[in-house]
Structure formats: C-alpha cells, structure tokens
Motif scaffolding. Structure first.
Motif, PDB file in Angstrom:
ATOM      1  N   GLY A   1       0.809  -1.214   0.000  1.00  0.00           N
ATOM      2  CA  GLY A   1       0.000   0.000   0.000  1.00  0.00           C
ATOM      3  C   GLY A   1       0.838   1.258   0.000  1.00  0.00           C
ATOM      4  N   ARG A   2       0.315   2.289   0.672  1.00  0.00           N
ATOM      5  CA  ARG A   2       0.946   3.596   0.604  1.00  0.00           C
ATOM      6  C   ARG A   2       0.627   4.384   1.866  1.00  0.00           C
ATOM      7  NH1 ARG A   2       2.446   7.064  -3.399  1.00  0.00           N
ATOM      8  NH2 ARG A   2       2.289   9.190  -2.607  1.00  0.00           N
ATOM      9  N   LEU A   3       1.586   5.165   2.344  1.00  0.00           N
ATOM     10  CA  LEU A   3       1.343   6.056   3.484  1.00  0.00           C
ATOM     11  C   LEU A   3       1.352   7.490   2.969  1.00  0.00           C
ATOM     12  CD1 LEU A   3       3.704   4.482   6.197  1.00  0.00           C
ATOM     13  CD2 LEU A   3       1.203   4.310   6.108  1.00  0.00           C
ATOM     14  N   ASN A   4       0.361   8.269   3.412  1.00  0.00           N
ATOM     15  CA  ASN A   4       0.233   9.640   2.919  1.00  0.00           C
ATOM     16  C   ASN A   4       0.371  10.640   4.061  1.00  0.00           C
ATOM     17  OD1 ASN A   4      -0.529   8.881   0.163  1.00  0.00           O
ATOM     18  ND2 ASN A   4      -2.350   8.055   1.199  1.00  0.00           N
ATOM     19  N   PRO A   5       0.932  11.831   3.736  1.00  0.00           N
ATOM     20  CA  PRO A   5       1.049  12.840   4.783  1.00  0.00           C
ATOM     21  C   PRO A   5      -0.336  13.196   5.318  1.00  0.00           C
ATOM     22  CG  PRO A   5       1.847  13.687   2.660  1.00  0.00           C
ATOM     23  CD  PRO A   5       1.466  12.270   2.448  1.00  0.00           C
ATOM     24  N   ARG A   6      -0.419  13.507   6.598  1.00  0.00           N
ATOM     25  CA  ARG A   6      -1.651  13.959   7.251  1.00  0.00           C
ATOM     26  C   ARG A   6      -2.649  12.847   7.536  1.00  0.00           C
ATOM     27  NH1 ARG A   6      -0.870  18.137  10.198  1.00  0.00           N
ATOM     28  NH2 ARG A   6       0.977  19.073   9.317  1.00  0.00           N
ATOM     29  N   GLU A   7      -2.400  11.632   7.041  1.00  0.00           N
ATOM     30  CA  GLU A   7      -3.364  10.584   7.391  1.00  0.00           C
ATOM     31  C   GLU A   7      -3.066  10.086   8.811  1.00  0.00           C
ATOM     32  OE1 GLU A   7      -3.463   6.639   5.668  1.00  0.00           O
ATOM     33  OE2 GLU A   7      -1.366   6.787   5.038  1.00  0.00           O
TER      34      GLU A   7
ATOM     35  N   ILE B   1       6.247  12.964   6.137  1.00  0.00           N
ATOM     36  CA  ILE B   1       6.783  11.712   5.617  1.00  0.00           C
ATOM     37  C   ILE B   1       7.706  12.070   4.464  1.00  0.00           C
ATOM     38  CG2 ILE B   1       4.711  11.386   4.153  1.00  0.00           C
ATOM     39  CD1 ILE B   1       5.065   8.323   4.718  1.00  0.00           C
ATOM     40  N   GLY B   2       8.796  11.350   4.302  1.00  0.00           N
ATOM     41  CA  GLY B   2       9.721  11.724   3.244  1.00  0.00           C
ATOM     42  C   GLY B   2      10.890  10.785   3.121  1.00  0.00           C
ATOM     43  N   VAL B   3      11.885  11.238   2.363  1.00  0.00           N
ATOM     44  CA  VAL B   3      13.091  10.431   2.170  1.00  0.00           C
ATOM     45  C   VAL B   3      14.297  11.219   2.666  1.00  0.00           C
ATOM     46  CG1 VAL B   3      12.167   9.177   0.188  1.00  0.00           C
ATOM     47  CG2 VAL B   3      13.456  11.290  -0.190  1.00  0.00           C
ATOM     48  N   ILE B   4      15.385  10.503   2.913  1.00  0.00           N
ATOM     49  CA  ILE B   4      16.622  11.145   3.356  1.00  0.00           C
ATOM     50  C   ILE B   4      17.538  11.190   2.141  1.00  0.00           C
ATOM     51  CG2 ILE B   4      18.532  11.002   4.986  1.00  0.00           C
ATOM     52  CD1 ILE B   4      16.067  10.955   6.606  1.00  0.00           C
ATOM     53  N   ALA B   5      17.976  12.411   1.767  1.00  0.00           N
ATOM     54  CA  ALA B   5      18.747  12.476   0.521  1.00  0.00           C
ATOM     55  C   ALA B   5      19.755  13.619   0.468  1.00  0.00           C
ATOM     56  CB  ALA B   5      17.777  12.589  -0.674  1.00  0.00           C
ATOM     57  N   PRO B   6      20.719  13.744   1.294  1.00  0.00           N
ATOM     58  CA  PRO B   6      20.949  12.992   2.523  1.00  0.00           C
ATOM     59  C   PRO B   6      20.374  13.696   3.739  1.00  0.00           C
ATOM     60  CG  PRO B   6      22.884  14.287   2.039  1.00  0.00           C
ATOM     61  CD  PRO B   6      21.845  14.646   1.010  1.00  0.00           C
ATOM     62  N   GLU B   7      19.714  14.850   3.530  1.00  0.00           N
ATOM     63  CA  GLU B   7      18.984  15.473   4.626  1.00  0.00           C
ATOM     64  C   GLU B   7      17.521  15.082   4.431  1.00  0.00           C
ATOM     65  OE1 GLU B   7      20.455  16.948   7.055  1.00  0.00           O
ATOM     66  OE2 GLU B   7      22.449  16.970   6.123  1.00  0.00           O
ATOM     67  N   PRO B   8      16.697  15.139   5.492  1.00  0.00           N
ATOM     68  CA  PRO B   8      15.291  14.774   5.352  1.00  0.00           C
ATOM     69  C   PRO B   8      14.583  15.673   4.334  1.00  0.00           C
ATOM     70  CG  PRO B   8      15.905  15.037   7.661  1.00  0.00           C
ATOM     71  CD  PRO B   8      17.069  15.494   6.865  1.00  0.00           C
ATOM     72  N   LYS B   9      13.818  15.058   3.436  1.00  0.00           N
ATOM     73  CA  LYS B   9      13.122  15.818   2.396  1.00  0.00           C
ATOM     74  C   LYS B   9      11.685  15.296   2.325  1.00  0.00           C
ATOM     75  CE  LYS B   9      13.884  15.454  -2.254  1.00  0.00           C
ATOM     76  NZ  LYS B   9      14.849  15.097  -3.295  1.00  0.00           N
TER      77      LYS B   9
ATOM     78  N   THR C   1       8.030  14.234   1.190  1.00  0.00           N
ATOM     79  CA  THR C   1       7.497  13.830  -0.110  1.00  0.00           C
ATOM     80  C   THR C   1       5.979  13.717   0.031  1.00  0.00           C
ATOM     81  OG1 THR C   1       7.602  11.481   0.456  1.00  0.00           O
ATOM     82  CG2 THR C   1       9.528  12.418  -0.649  1.00  0.00           C
ATOM     83  N   ALA C   2       5.315  13.459  -1.087  1.00  0.00           N
ATOM     84  CA  ALA C   2       3.858  13.320  -1.060  1.00  0.00           C
ATOM     85  C   ALA C   2       3.458  11.903  -0.671  1.00  0.00           C
ATOM     86  CB  ALA C   2       3.289  13.686  -2.428  1.00  0.00           C
TER      87      ALA C   2
ATOM     88  N   VAL D   1      11.611   3.370   0.883  1.00  0.00           N
ATOM     89  CA  VAL D   1      12.215   3.483   2.200  1.00  0.00           C
ATOM     90  C   VAL D   1      12.284   4.963   2.548  1.00  0.00           C
ATOM     91  CG1 VAL D   1      14.379   3.181   3.469  1.00  0.00           C
ATOM     92  CG2 VAL D   1      13.587   1.390   1.923  1.00  0.00           C
ATOM     93  N   GLY D   2      11.947   5.326   3.765  1.00  0.00           N
ATOM     94  CA  GLY D   2      12.020   6.735   4.140  1.00  0.00           C
ATOM     95  C   GLY D   2      11.766   6.911   5.617  1.00  0.00           C
ATOM     96  N   TYR D   3      11.368   8.123   5.989  1.00  0.00           N
ATOM     97  CA  TYR D   3      11.148   8.398   7.408  1.00  0.00           C
ATOM     98  C   TYR D   3       9.756   8.958   7.595  1.00  0.00           C
ATOM     99  CZ  TYR D   3      11.488  13.371   6.428  1.00  0.00           C
ATOM    100  OH  TYR D   3      11.248  14.627   5.948  1.00  0.00           O
ATOM    101  N   LEU D   4       9.251   8.898   8.811  1.00  0.00           N
ATOM    102  CA  LEU D   4       8.008   9.567   9.125  1.00  0.00           C
ATOM    103  C   LEU D   4       8.086  10.154  10.524  1.00  0.00           C
ATOM    104  CD1 LEU D   4       6.213   7.385  11.036  1.00  0.00           C
ATOM    105  CD2 LEU D   4       5.908   6.329   8.805  1.00  0.00           C
ATOM    106  N   ILE D   5       7.290  11.214  10.725  1.00  0.00           N
ATOM    107  CA  ILE D   5       7.271  11.888  12.017  1.00  0.00           C
ATOM    108  C   ILE D   5       5.820  12.006  12.455  1.00  0.00           C
ATOM    109  CG2 ILE D   5       7.663  14.128  13.145  1.00  0.00           C
ATOM    110  CD1 ILE D   5      10.128  14.407  11.301  1.00  0.00           C
ATOM    111  N   THR D   6       5.549  11.569  13.680  1.00  0.00           N
ATOM    112  CA  THR D   6       4.172  11.627  14.171  1.00  0.00           C
ATOM    113  C   THR D   6       4.058  12.517  15.393  1.00  0.00           C
ATOM    114  OG1 THR D   6       4.526   9.757  15.632  1.00  0.00           O
ATOM    115  CG2 THR D   6       3.701   9.255  13.433  1.00  0.00           C
ATOM    116  N   GLY D   7       5.178  13.028  15.872  1.00  0.00           N
ATOM    117  CA  GLY D   7       5.132  13.854  17.071  1.00  0.00           C
ATOM    118  C   GLY D   7       5.277  13.060  18.356  1.00  0.00           C
TER     119      GLY D   7
END
Ligand code: GTP
Length: 596
Positions: free
Chosen positions: A216-222, A238-246, A248-249, A256-262
């Motif tokens: 599936g897919r993970l989307n920002p704000r969901e 949500i995004g990718v590291i390239a090489p700093e966090p960036k 994405t939609a 592969v990437g990172y996510l932040i939920t607080g």
C-alpha cells in the motif's frame, strides 16, 4: 519512483573494514553530497559513534543512479555493527532485497561479518561480495576472494574489488547493485503496511521513524496506527533522506524513508513494529516483531551522592532514544542511591556508561554485570533474579542460566588457546570449520554469564587481537550456581555479592577478600574480611589494627596546624561509609569494582 526502479540494500561489514568510507564515496559519486560538503563519515552522526568507530543507529539514504539511460533510486540502509544490536541488524536486513558483503582485503572476513551474513541469507537477500581497500599495498584481494567465494559457493571472479578511499571500482559496484539486486515486491492496493527498522529521538522534532513500506501507501496527514500497541497518530511528515530529510507526497510499497508523528519516546515507535493506516488497517502485522529484552544488568551509582538527581535525569533523557534501556531506583549500603539498569549486552552497558559520563558529566560506578537467572526455590516458587540481592536464601531446587551460541573466528595458530579459554568458561564445542588453511571458525555453546565477565578481553589478549567473536542468545541450561557474599567485620557489603558457578566460588572469594584487604585502610581494631556462601565462610583475610594518630607528627605547640589536620580528617570521614563499624572510603569500593 515505481518499485521496478528501486533497489534497497545494506552493507554488511566488520568494524573498520570501511563501511562508512564506502558509503561516503557512494554519496559523492551519486552526486547527493558534493565534495565540498563532504565530511568524513557523513552517516555517523553521534560523536561517540565517530570516536569509537561504531555505528549504533541505522539510517537510510536515497541516492539517484543512472544505468543504461534509466534512472534508479538506490536506498542504502545502514546497519548497526555490533552483537548487542543484532535485532536491529535483523530488521534493517528485512528492509532490503540485497546486501553488499564488504571485506577488508588486508584482513579477510571476521566473526561479526559471518553472523550478519548468515542473517542476510536467512532473510533471502542477494549478496554482492566486495573486497575493499585494494589501494593498500598489503591488500590480498585474490587470497580473500577465494575465502569469500568458497563461503558463498560462488566463483572468486564474482567478488568485486574496490577502494572506498580512492573510489576505484565503486561506480561498477553501483551498477551491480542495479543489475543483481531484485526490485522490491509488494501489493500497492493492499492496506498499507510499513516496517519500522529504526527510530531515533530528535530534540526538535520528536521521534523520527525509519520505515520500509511493504504494501500500500502512506500519505502525509493521514492517521496511522502502530500494530503492536494499537496507538494511533497523525502523520505530520513523511519523506526520504537524501541525505537530509526531504518531505514527499507519501511513500509507496517498496520505498524506504522516514516519518514523524510527534511521539516523544522511541518506545512509542518500536523497531520491528508495523505501521498501518488507521482508517483502513491491515488485517495482520508484518512478521518478526519482538520486544527488546535486556539481558545484562548492572547497578549504576553516582560517585558523588549529590549527583543522584542528575543521574536520574540523564537516564530519562537517554531512554528517549533507547527502547532497550531499563532502570529502576536501587540503593546499596556501600554505594548509596543509584539505579539497577538493564542492557542488551556489555557494549550497550559501555555505551550508556560513557554517555552518562561524557554527555552529562556525571562520574559513575557500575557494579559487576549480571545476567538473568530463573531460580526455583525448594518451596517450588519461581523467582527471576537479575541482582544478587534477589537470590533466594536457603536451598534452591533449580537454577537456569541463559546460554549463547558463540562463533569465534581465529587464525589457526590460536585454536588451542581459545579452546582452553572456552573450556574454562564452561563452554561446549559444537563444531569447527576451516575457512582456509589459516583461518578457523569455532562454534561453542557458552553461558552468557561467562561471556559478560571479561571474555572479550581474554579473547583479544590471547590472540594478539586477531580473533573475533559473535554470539546469539539461545535457550538456557541448568546450572550449579551459588551466591557469594563479602563480609566486612561480619557484615555483608552488598555491592560485592555475586552469583557464580559453584566451582568458581572459592577463587572469586579469594580474589575479592584480597582486593578489599589491600584497599581498605587499617583501623583501630582488627577487621576480618570474609567471603561466604550462606553462613559458610570460604575465604578470609585480616586487616590488622593500627593506632592512627594524626597528631603524632606535630611536635608540641602548633595549635592551628593541629586543628587543620583534625578538620581534614573530619572532611575525609564524610566520604566514608560505615559497614560493620568499619569506616571505608568510597574510593575503596570504586577501586575494587573497577580494577580487574
Ligand atoms: P565502523 O563505522 O567503525 O563500522 O567502521 P567502518 O567499517 O565504517 O570503517 P571506516 O569507513 O571508518 O574505515 C575504517 C578505516 O579504514 C579508516 O581509517 C578509513 O580511512 C580506512 N579505509 C576505509 N576504506 C579504505 C580504503 O579503501 N583504503 C584505505 N587505504 N583505507 C580505507
């Protein structure tokens, strides 16, 4: 990026074989870090990691690479490099389809690398064998290509020779990653499932979680849910590291990437857990989740008692970034107030100890590490013992101790001395393989308790540093263990009680009584120092009496000098602990616990 143009890989290497240098070179060759910004070891962020040369926390970087006119995204997932973090290594591997097996062409393969290689094979990863540091005159790529090839069952020509330092061979290696490692599979339309392979606390952003999306897919704000706990959070970023966090939609299956939920604590975002969509949750989590389980326990005490609140604060802070660290308050007659802490292993303990001293500037003392014993008393009651003070008095019916499956890799000339060491440590030889004429792999079942007491130092000193060790915890065995107490003037000194094998109780008692006799200053009466199992004394030393007259040196009249001396003595008394009417400077305990 569509999944067919994605490659997810990691680098398996022994410490110092050049993983960080090679990773740096890849970042530079793929153009995401330019030479000007390049600082050595871009991926190792923590100072301690850089200084000790070990990677504790894994990360993931996305790099673009074009081959035959087609653009690809290569996700390089960094794996931690030590035994204590093998679960994290396992999860990083589970996020990949392929692995680079990086071997120093001046050294050959090491035990650590072997263990991680076996883990990669269990995870069905494609392995690309690479010999590194070929720029060095002492490199022997042909010799070690033979060794690696026979281990993997491939032709020596399949090993690629590179230099992370000069960059030689690295573009070819990137091409081979594209052509040999398969693209990720996953169901884009299924409910989303992403595996957490790392989570790191950041003071500005809270926890940053690294994931590999499987379906599936993970989307920002969901809203997303953590499947092990059921807790749900909004995806703030949500995004990718390239090489700093960036940002994405979103991230889709294979990415592969990172996510932040607080969330504020890595315990709320655990390695191995599955992240799913809260509105359309997956029916089942991904396989392989396990709670981190501390295996080695030790008491940590501030040397200066007034540092106790600061120590608590330091542990609270460290825990934000460390799901495996456990602690609870404890107090000791000898050492005062402190904490009983649980760690994954000895290195984990070492790292925490060093961070407390360095980052928080608190001097501490740690008691001898202890493993987890299961004791069944004569009354049939089961007790879990992580601290000698919890060891039941009186007769016990049964004791189990944790076991480790150890792999030792050594030049063949040291086989004898290592076998002797393992024998002394109650090891059972399980097998022996010759990797080549000069190098032997030994397999032993060893009690974990024997590994945590200076086994590693012994291994290194007996083999001039050439042997290496790796172990996996597996099962337990019945063991004939006793608790040895140290008594000062007939009173136990709690910090020195230890659970030891019955056959070793005598030598432990002898060693500790000697040590304490030498460290404790003479007093005005004679003091017995004893080691005992229950009420049975097994060793005894005596500290002889002395008449300590500080004023004797002052001939006659100098009153102010006398007063100064008396005050100085009083000052010294404050740092004394009184045990069995004996005044013991805390330094004596500290020295007894540190000098091996
Ligand atoms: P950890 O991060 O500690 O696991 O080590 P690592 O495997 O990442 O090794 P690192 O890249 O830090 O390299 C270890 C040492 O080897 C450093 O002193 C590097 O400069 C050196 N080194 C790495 N690659 C090469 C190489 O290709 N040639 C030469 N001559 N030296 C290298």
């Amino acid at each position: 990026t569509p999944a067919e143009y994605i490659r997810n890989f990691c680098i398996i290497a022994h410490i110092d074989h050049g993983k960080s240098t090679l990773a740096d070179r890849m970042l530079q060759l793929t153009g995401i870090v330019d030479a000007r910004e390049m600082r050595d070891q871009y991926l190792d962020r923590m100072d301690i990691e850089r200084e000790r040369g070990i990677t504790i926390k894994s990360q993931a970087v996305r790099m673009p690479w074009t081959m035959e006119g087609q653009a690809y995204a290569l996700n390089m997932i960094d794996t931690p490099g030590h035994v204590d973090f093998s679960y994290e290594v396992n999860r990083s591997l589970a996020a990949c389809e392929g692995a680079i097996l990086l071997v120093d062409a001046t050294q050959g393969i090491e035990a650590q690398t072997l263990a991680n290689l076996y883990m990669a094979l269990e995870n069905d990863l494609t392995i690309i064998p690479v010999l590194n540091k070929i720029d060095l005159p002492s490199a022997q790529p042909e010799k070690y290509a033979q060794e690696v090839a026979s281990l993997l069952g491939v032709e020596p020509e399949e090993c690629i020779a590179v230099s992370g330092k000069t960059g030689a061979g690295v573009p070819e290696l990137l091409d081979r990653i594209v052509s040999e490692i398969s693209s990720p599979e996953g169901d884009l339309d299924a409910p989303s499932r992403a595996m957490i392979f790392d989570s790191v606390y950041d003071i500005y952003r809270g926890v940053v979680t690294y994931v590999r999306v499987k379906d599936g897919r993970l989307n920002p704000r969901e809203r997303v849910a953590m499947m092990s706990t059921g807790s749900s959070h909004e995806l703030l970023e949500i995004g990718v590291i390239a090489p700093e966090p960036k940002p994405t939609a979103g991230l889709a299956a294979g990415e592969v990437g990172y996510l932040i939920t607080g969330v504020k604590d890595v315990r709320q975002s655990r390695v191995g857990d599955t992240v799913t969509s809260a509105s359309r949750p997956a029916p089942a989590p991904l396989e392989g989740y396990a709670d981190p389980k501390p295996m080695v326990f030790s008491g940590i005490y501030p040397i200066d008692g007034s540092d106790y609140p600061a120590l608590r604060e330091a542990l609270d802070k460290l825990r934000l970034n460390d799901a495996a660290l456990q602690y609870e308050p404890e107090n000791s007659v000898a050492l005062g107030f402190g904490f009983r802490c649980g760690f994954l292993g000895l290195l984990h303990l070492d790292i925490i100890r060093e961070r407390i001293e360095r980052e928080f500037d608190i001097s501490i003392i740690a008691t001898a590490p202890s493993v987890v014993y299961r004791v069944i008393t004569d009354g049939g009651e089961e007790v879990t013992v992580t601290n000698p003070s919890e060891f039941p008095d009186g007769k016990v019916a049964h004791i189990s101790e944790p076991m480790a499956k150890a792999t030792l890799l050594t030049p063949s000339e040291y086989v004898g001395t290592l076998m002797e060491l393992c024998q002394q440590r109650r090891g059972n030889l399980q097998g022996m393989d010759y990797l080549s004429e000069e190098r032997v792999e030994l397999h032993y079942d060893l009690p974990l308790a024997e590994i945590v007491t200076d086994f590693f130092d012994q291994l290194k000193s007996r083999t001039k540093g050439y042997a290496s060790l790796d172990y996996d915890l597996e099962g337990e065995q019945e063991a004939d263990l006793v608790k040895v107490d140290l008594l000062l003037n007939h009173e136990p000194v709690d910090a020195f009680s230890a659970i030891v094998h019955r056959e070793k109780a005598y030598s432990y008692g002898l060693e500790m009584t000697k040590k304490l006799r030498n460290l404790i200053p003479r007093q005005q009466f004679e003091i017995p120092v004893q080691a005992a199992i229950g009420t049975r004394v097994i060793a005894r030393e005596t500290i002889r009496a002395v008449r300590k007259d500080v004023l004797a040196k002052c001939y006659g009249g100098d009153v102010s000098r006398k007063r100064k001396l008396l005050e100085k003595q009083k000052e010294g008394k404050k740092r004394m602990k009184t045990i069995g009417r004996v005044d013991v400077p805390q330094e004596a305990f500290v020295a007894a616990l540190t000098s091996e």
